[in-house]
Design a protein around this motif. Structure first.
Motif, short mmCIF file in Angstrom:
data_model
loop_
_atom_site.label_atom_id
_atom_site.label_comp_id
_atom_site.label_asym_id
_atom_site.label_seq_id
_atom_site.Cartn_x
_atom_site.Cartn_y
_atom_site.Cartn_z
N GLU A 207 9.18 -5.48 -0.71
CA GLU A 207 8.01 -6.09 -1.31
C GLU A 207 7.89 -7.77 -1.41
O GLU A 207 9.12 -8.38 -1.32
CB GLU A 207 7.60 -5.65 -2.82
CG GLU A 207 7.81 -4.38 -3.27
CD GLU A 207 6.47 -3.51 -2.55
OE1 GLU A 207 5.38 -4.15 -2.80
OE2 GLU A 207 6.44 -2.76 -1.79
N GLN A 229 5.65 -7.96 -11.83
CA GLN A 229 4.96 -7.64 -10.37
C GLN A 229 5.54 -6.55 -9.64
O GLN A 229 4.80 -5.64 -9.18
CB GLN A 229 4.90 -9.17 -9.43
CG GLN A 229 4.02 -9.87 -9.79
CD GLN A 229 3.42 -11.10 -8.85
OE1 GLN A 229 2.97 -10.74 -7.95
NE2 GLN A 229 3.88 -12.27 -9.04
N TYR A 230 6.93 -6.56 -9.42
CA TYR A 230 7.47 -5.53 -8.72
C TYR A 230 7.19 -4.09 -9.58
O TYR A 230 6.96 -3.15 -8.75
CB TYR A 230 9.15 -5.90 -8.56
CG TYR A 230 9.74 -4.72 -7.80
CD1 TYR A 230 9.96 -4.84 -6.49
CD2 TYR A 230 10.25 -3.86 -8.72
CE1 TYR A 230 10.71 -3.92 -5.90
CE2 TYR A 230 11.15 -2.67 -8.01
CZ TYR A 230 11.36 -2.84 -6.69
OH TYR A 230 12.03 -1.90 -6.20
N ASN A 232 4.73 -2.91 -10.80
CA ASN A 232 3.31 -2.75 -10.76
C ASN A 232 3.02 -2.33 -9.11
O ASN A 232 2.10 -2.04 -9.04
CB ASN A 232 2.52 -3.76 -11.40
CG ASN A 232 2.68 -3.86 -12.94
OD1 ASN A 232 2.89 -2.94 -13.56
ND2 ASN A 232 2.42 -4.93 -13.31
N ARG A 233 4.13 -2.53 -8.34
CA ARG A 233 3.90 -2.04 -7.11
C ARG A 233 3.86 -0.66 -6.84
O ARG A 233 4.79 0.08 -7.43
CB ARG A 233 4.95 -2.74 -6.12
CG ARG A 233 4.65 -4.50 -6.15
CD ARG A 233 3.41 -4.82 -5.29
NE ARG A 233 3.25 -6.54 -5.64
CZ ARG A 233 3.57 -7.16 -4.67
NH1 ARG A 233 4.08 -6.84 -3.52
NH2 ARG A 233 3.48 -8.56 -4.78
N ASP A 234 3.32 -0.15 -5.99
CA ASP A 234 3.28 1.18 -5.39
C ASP A 234 4.22 1.45 -3.95
O ASP A 234 3.59 1.09 -3.02
CB ASP A 234 1.86 1.84 -5.18
CG ASP A 234 1.85 3.45 -4.95
OD1 ASP A 234 2.89 3.88 -5.21
OD2 ASP A 234 0.95 3.72 -4.37
N ARG A 235 5.32 1.76 -4.19
CA ARG A 235 6.22 1.40 -3.15
C ARG A 235 6.56 3.22 -2.48
O ARG A 235 6.95 3.86 -3.37
CB ARG A 235 8.03 1.18 -3.37
CG ARG A 235 7.74 -0.40 -4.26
CD ARG A 235 9.22 -0.98 -4.26
NE ARG A 235 9.55 -1.23 -3.01
CZ ARG A 235 10.76 -1.41 -2.74
NH1 ARG A 235 11.70 -0.93 -3.69
NH2 ARG A 235 11.10 -1.87 -1.39
N THR A 244 7.54 4.39 -7.01
CA THR A 244 7.47 3.84 -8.21
C THR A 244 7.41 4.83 -9.38
O THR A 244 8.05 5.04 -10.14
CB THR A 244 6.46 2.89 -8.45
OG1 THR A 244 6.54 1.89 -7.52
CG2 THR A 244 6.31 2.26 -10.00
#
Length: 249
Positions: A207, A229-230, A232-235, A244
């Motif tokens: 990310e 922030q990490y 809330n990321r969609d990985r 996630t």
């Protein structure tokens, strides 16, 4: 932030990489020489290293000096080398006591002899530590690291040690970051939005987070924002299912 039994933060990054940008602008805004910005940047690095384990981060990789930075004014390069000498002299014992293992990424050739010796001593002194991994990219370039990894394999082929074709796994094993956890997030401070030849191979599925804070002002609050922030990321790593969701859900 909520934590699980082992103290980690669910869905938080294990490996954070930082492009510490903005030292010069921080100094310029205050009418100070750039060298003062670099000195304040070292203090920011200390704060960040101390705070990282509290967020469940196991590895921090920081961009200290690139292969391109040799083109900077000689006085600035000299001061940066002096900061390395001072930092290791003042902080090596503290890092060792804190369980921090220090690794220096990048080419050793071309470094001043005393700096190369300092790097070697720092790595050997902390090699037994396993609480936290600090990687400092020094005389490092992402392209150079990939080229060096490919050359290692070619040298083995020419020496008759292997006949294997070059693969992603083989090349990855030749990078200076081998053995570290995969890079979860690459952060650049100062508002600039580029990688600047940092961890190009490792950035494939990392990310990217850009923060509008000059590096000398960095610390636990800014790092907490990265973790938030990490999380809330969609990985998805090229797939459909959210990584996630697998980790947090």
């Amino acid at each position: 932030m909520p934590r699980v039994a082992d103290g980690s933060i669910p869905g938080g990054p294990r490996h954070v990489a930082l492009i510490m940008d903005g030292n010069g602008r921080w100094a310029q805004q205050r009418g100070l020489p750039r060298t003062m910005g670099h000195r304040e940047g070292v203090r920011a690095l200390k704060r960040t290293i101390q705070a990282a384990p509290d967020f469940g981060i196991e590895c921090l990789t920081v961009f200290g000096f690139s292969t391109e930075n040799w083109s900077r004014p000689a006085e600035e390069v000299s001061d940066l080398m002096g900061l390395v000498r001072t930092y290791v002299a003042n902080d090596l014992k503290r890092l060792e006591r804190a369980g921090v293992r220090l690794r220096v990424l990048g080419r050793r050739t071309g470094l001043p002899d005393d700096i190369a010796a300092i790097v070697e001593r720092a790595e050997q002194t902390t090699a037994h530590n396993d609480r936290f991994l600090l990687q400092v990219a020094f005389n490092y370039g992402g392209r150079a690291d990939i080229v060096d990894a490919a050359r290692k394999h070619l040298d083995r082929v020419l020496a008759g040690e292997t006949g294997e074709a070059l693969t992603e796994d083989i090349l990855g094993a030749g990078l200076s970051t081998v053995g570290a956890p995969p890079v979860d997030v690459i952060v650049r401070t100062s508002g600039e939005q580029r990688l600047s030849n940092f961890l190009l191979w490792e950035a494939a599925y990392a990310e990217l987070i850009y923060q509008n804070v000059l590096w000398p002002d960095y610390g636990p609050e800014a790092l907490a924002d990265v973790v938030t922030q990490y999380r809330n990321r969609d990985r998805r790593f090229g797939g459909v299912e959210s990584a996630t969701a697998r980790v947090v859900g």
